[in-house]
Design an enzyme around this catalytic site. Structure first.
Site, short mmCIF file in Angstrom:
data_model
loop_
_atom_site.label_atom_id
_atom_site.label_comp_id
_atom_site.label_asym_id
_atom_site.label_seq_id
_atom_site.Cartn_x
_atom_site.Cartn_y
_atom_site.Cartn_z
CB ALA A 66 -7.80 -22.78 9.59
N GLY A 112 -10.96 -26.21 11.71
CA GLY A 112 -9.85 -26.30 12.66
C GLY A 112 -10.30 -26.20 14.12
CD GLU A 115 -9.21 -30.20 11.22
OE1 GLU A 115 -9.08 -28.98 10.97
OE2 GLU A 115 -8.73 -31.09 10.50
CD GLU A 135 -12.26 -28.24 7.42
OE1 GLU A 135 -13.36 -28.84 7.48
OE2 GLU A 135 -11.56 -28.01 8.43
N1 COA Z 1 -11.60 -17.51 9.13
C1 COA Z 1 -11.52 -16.17 9.03
N2 COA Z 1 -12.50 -15.36 9.43
C2 COA Z 1 -13.60 -15.91 9.94
C3 COA Z 1 -13.76 -17.30 10.05
C4 COA Z 1 -12.69 -18.11 9.61
N3 COA Z 1 -12.74 -19.44 9.71
N4 COA Z 1 -14.99 -17.56 10.59
C5 COA Z 1 -15.57 -16.37 10.80
N5 COA Z 1 -14.73 -15.38 10.42
C6 COA Z 1 -14.98 -13.93 10.49
C7 COA Z 1 -15.94 -13.47 9.39
O1 COA Z 1 -15.25 -13.29 8.18
C8 COA Z 1 -16.45 -12.18 10.00
O2 COA Z 1 -15.46 -11.19 9.87
P1 COA Z 1 -15.88 -9.67 9.45
O3 COA Z 1 -16.80 -9.23 10.56
O4 COA Z 1 -14.57 -8.95 9.44
O5 COA Z 1 -16.56 -9.77 8.12
C9 COA Z 1 -16.53 -12.50 11.51
O6 COA Z 1 -15.64 -13.61 11.71
C10 COA Z 1 -17.91 -12.90 11.97
O7 COA Z 1 -18.36 -13.98 11.16
P2 COA Z 1 -19.75 -13.96 10.33
O8 COA Z 1 -19.61 -14.91 9.18
O9 COA Z 1 -20.14 -12.57 10.03
O10 COA Z 1 -20.75 -14.57 11.43
P3 COA Z 1 -22.11 -15.33 11.17
O11 COA Z 1 -22.78 -15.43 12.48
O12 COA Z 1 -22.86 -14.75 10.03
O13 COA Z 1 -21.66 -16.82 10.71
C11 COA Z 1 -20.33 -18.83 10.80
C12 COA Z 1 -20.98 -17.67 11.59
C13 COA Z 1 -19.48 -19.60 11.80
C14 COA Z 1 -21.44 -19.74 10.24
C15 COA Z 1 -19.48 -18.26 9.65
O14 COA Z 1 -18.60 -17.27 10.19
C16 COA Z 1 -18.64 -19.27 8.92
O15 COA Z 1 -19.15 -20.03 8.10
N6 COA Z 1 -17.30 -19.29 9.19
C17 COA Z 1 -16.36 -20.12 8.46
C18 COA Z 1 -16.42 -21.53 8.95
C19 COA Z 1 -15.47 -22.38 8.17
O16 COA Z 1 -15.62 -22.61 6.98
N7 COA Z 1 -14.45 -22.87 8.87
C20 COA Z 1 -13.50 -23.78 8.31
C21 COA Z 1 -12.29 -23.07 7.84
S1 COA Z 1 -11.13 -24.21 7.17
#
Ligand code: COA
Length: 260
Positions: A66, A112, A115, A135
């Site tokens: 999400a 999400g 999910e 989460e």
């Molecule tokens: N919501 C909003 N933005 C998100 C996102 C999310 N769930 N997942 C990734 N993004 C965004 C990042 O903020 C980043 O944006 P920016 O370039 O404007 O800073 C962009 O997507 C790229 O992500 P980044 O974190 O730089 O990539 P990465 O390769 O270093 O890491 C992940 C990849 C998937 C490990 C990491 O993005 C992450 O942990 N995401 C969140 C996962 C999460 O907690 N999801 C559950 C949400 S309830």
């Protein structure tokens, strides 16, 4: 409806829906959920469409969750509404769609995103895919059915571990757990999904619709579980842990949870 966050390509009897926000790793914001709701409803109505493949744009992510930026400042009430609305408009809709929906998990499927893949009727993954429900690392819980569908698919103990550790599993582990049905190299993923879809579309759409309904009926005793997930998810939004978890993510630092 004009789609800005998803792409729809149709080659009857098959439709491919691609979530298309690659710069945000296809994170599910409100607009994307609305567009997906509209597209799934329309495709289900279209007589000539007999199977749907759902995937993410780019090579990195199916859906990374999400959209954290969108809900970081929500209240308890808004949190519960977010979960209830998403479950009704997208996740339950997909699960109960009479048209088969195959998830092509082409990269990260987190929160999400996992999910959503779990709401699909079954899942195939690329060997690069990574799956998890992170989460609790943000001070919240899965709110789009994850606490219910993950134990249904992989068993309670594995689901508890995955949810509590907020960890990610790779594609071979997801295969061993039964979370995905097959794992193939990235470039073979869509062709494989299409091949399986073409075997499905040879069969009676009416019978398949009834089969989906019957299989899902066996899990309906968990209906209260979804309600308690919504309530608990909403409650997280009133906690200092949630404020810290989401702020830390957006500030790109490690969370320091105040706790109980
Ligand atoms: N919501 C909003 N933005 C998100 C996102 C999310 N769930 N997942 C990734 N993004 C965004 C990042 O903020 C980043 O944006 P920016 O370039 O404007 O800073 C962009 O997507 C790229 O992500 P980044 O974190 O730089 O990539 P990465 O390769 O270093 O890491 C992940 C990849 C998937 C490990 C990491 O993005 C992450 O942990 N995401 C969140 C996962 C999460 O907690 N999801 C559950 C949400 S309830």
């Amino acid at each position: 409806m004009k789609y800005e966050n998803i792409q729809l390509s149709m080659a009857q009897p098959l439709a491919v829906l691609t979530i298309d926000r690659p710069k945000k790793l296809n994170a599910l914001n409100k607009a994307t959920i609305k567009e997906l709701h509209h597209a799934f409803k329309a495709l289900n109505k279209a007589k000539e469409i007999r199977a749907i493949i759902l995937t993410g744009s780019g090579e990195k992510a199916f859906v990374a969750g999400a959209d954290i930026a969108e809900f970081a400042n929500f209240s308890v009430k808004q949190g519960a509404q977010l979960a209830a609305n998403g479950q009704e408009k997208l996740f339950n809709l997909v699960e109960n769609l009479a048209t088969p929906v195959i998830a092509a998990v082409n990269g990260f499927a987190l929160g999400g995103g996992l999910e959503l893949a779990m709401a699909c009727h079954f899942r195939l993954a690329s060997d690069t895919a990574k799956m998890g429900l992170p989460e609790v690392s943000l001070g919240v819980i899965p709110g789009y059915g994850g606490t219910q569908r993950l134990p249904q698919l992989i068993g309670k103990g594995r689901a508890m571990e995955l949810i509590m550790t907020a960890g990610m599993i790779d594609a071979p582990t997801a295969l061993a757990y039964g979370l995905v049905n097959q794992v193939v190299p990235q470039e073979e993923l869509l062709p494989l999904c299409k091949k399986i879809a073409s075997r499905i579309t040879n069969n009676s759409p009416v019978a398949i619709g009834y089969a989906i309904k019957a299989v899902n009926a066996g899990f309906k005793n968990t209906i209260n579980g979804y309600d308690s997930e919504i309530e608990a998810f909403g409650n997280c939004f009133g906690t200092a842990d949630f404020k810290e978890g989401t702020t830390a993510f957006l500030e790109k630092r490690k969370a320091d949870f105040p706790g109980k």
